[in-house]
Design a protein around this motif. Sequence first.
Motif, mmCIF file in Angstrom:
data_model
loop_
_atom_site.group_PDB
_atom_site.id
_atom_site.type_symbol
_atom_site.label_atom_id
_atom_site.label_comp_id
_atom_site.label_asym_id
_atom_site.label_seq_id
_atom_site.Cartn_x
_atom_site.Cartn_y
_atom_site.Cartn_z
ATOM 1 N N GLY A 135 26.955 -12.588 -3.027
ATOM 2 C CA GLY A 135 25.821 -11.836 -3.548
ATOM 3 C C GLY A 135 24.521 -12.534 -3.217
ATOM 4 N N ARG A 151 29.839 -4.529 -17.399
ATOM 5 C CA ARG A 151 31.043 -5.329 -17.165
ATOM 6 C C ARG A 151 31.138 -6.484 -18.161
ATOM 7 N NH1 ARG A 151 33.935 -4.523 -12.792
ATOM 8 N NH2 ARG A 151 34.737 -6.656 -12.855
ATOM 9 N N PRO A 197 27.838 -3.075 -13.231
ATOM 10 C CA PRO A 197 28.971 -2.674 -12.383
ATOM 11 C C PRO A 197 28.774 -3.056 -10.925
ATOM 12 C CG PRO A 197 28.284 -0.869 -13.782
ATOM 13 C CD PRO A 197 27.277 -1.958 -13.953
ATOM 14 N N SER A 198 27.489 -3.029 -10.474
ATOM 15 C CA SER A 198 27.202 -3.332 -9.070
ATOM 16 C C SER A 198 27.526 -4.775 -8.718
ATOM 17 C CB SER A 198 25.727 -3.056 -8.758
ATOM 18 O OG SER A 198 24.899 -3.824 -9.616
ATOM 19 N N SER A 199 27.763 -5.602 -9.730
ATOM 20 C CA SER A 199 28.028 -7.019 -9.477
ATOM 21 C C SER A 199 29.514 -7.334 -9.562
ATOM 22 C CB SER A 199 27.270 -7.886 -10.479
ATOM 23 O OG SER A 199 27.823 -7.749 -11.766
ATOM 24 N N SER A 200 30.373 -6.302 -9.451
ATOM 25 C CA SER A 200 31.809 -6.536 -9.605
ATOM 26 C C SER A 200 32.332 -7.539 -8.588
ATOM 27 C CB SER A 200 32.573 -5.221 -9.472
ATOM 28 O OG SER A 200 32.346 -4.655 -8.187
ATOM 29 N N GLU A 206 16.789 1.346 -12.480
ATOM 30 C CA GLU A 206 16.923 -0.104 -12.266
ATOM 31 C C GLU A 206 17.512 -0.749 -13.509
ATOM 32 O OE1 GLU A 206 13.239 -2.007 -11.325
ATOM 33 O OE2 GLU A 206 14.097 -4.005 -11.387
ATOM 34 N N ASP A 207 18.466 -1.652 -13.300
ATOM 35 C CA ASP A 207 19.083 -2.376 -14.427
ATOM 36 C C ASP A 207 18.065 -3.303 -15.067
ATOM 37 O OD1 ASP A 207 22.087 -2.775 -12.434
ATOM 38 O OD2 ASP A 207 21.506 -1.159 -13.796
ATOM 39 N N THR A 232 30.197 -9.846 -7.136
ATOM 40 C CA THR A 232 29.223 -10.927 -6.994
ATOM 41 C C THR A 232 29.091 -11.789 -8.227
ATOM 42 O OG1 THR A 232 27.273 -9.750 -7.823
ATOM 43 C CG2 THR A 232 27.840 -9.389 -5.524
#
Lengths: 112, 113
Positions: free
Chosen positions: A56, B31, B93-96, B1-2, B98
């Motif tokens: 990331g 998450r 969720p977008s960091s699943s 945006e989160d 990372t």
Amino acid sequence: DAGVTQSPTHLIKTRGQHVTLRCSPISGHKSVSWYQQVLGQGPQFIFQYYEKEERGRGNFPDRFSARQFPNYSSELNVNALLLGDSALYLCASSGSLNQPQHFGDGTRLSIL
Amino acid sequence: EDQVTQSPEALRLQEGESSSLNCSYTVSGLRGLFWYRQDPGKGPEFLFTLYSAGEEKEKERLKATLTKKESFLHITAPKPEDSATYLCAVQPPSSSNTGKLIFGQGTTLQVKP
């Protein structure tokens, strides 16, 4: 057991210089993340590495780069330093991508 | 945006005066939500992880709770040594793949004897 260790603890640089910050994760942790914390704000995500691969990248310019070594330690490199790069740089490690991250005490970087 | 927003920015309490810190987030499909404590000149110290609405975790004088849009950190009968900045972070969720955490700006708590 030792926690996350970072070196150096403090660093003073001038504009345009390059800096390398180092991080040793907790023993057994394979994931290392880097964050930038400006005074009065929460940490901002820069990079995460897991099993030596970049997983990331945050919204930081290409002047910022990192890598993870076979022993899972990590380096953060910043080129062409700007005054705005002055901050506390935090390293965090975790056993996997979804386990809690444990932070070191950071490197305080001051740009003159 | 989160986004993650913490309130209040600063809180002063007398020793023994209970209160709550708030963390609201706009992330959908959370998450995980994490609470950290940060002392001056130190890195954040992990306190709790919460994963689903209704979940609660306790540690000494601290209790963290989670709803669908916010989390509270309740401090019961605080002592001066509880003085610190408390940070809330979410894993969207977008960091699943990372593990990226999005932090709020923190609440600085001062407990006077």
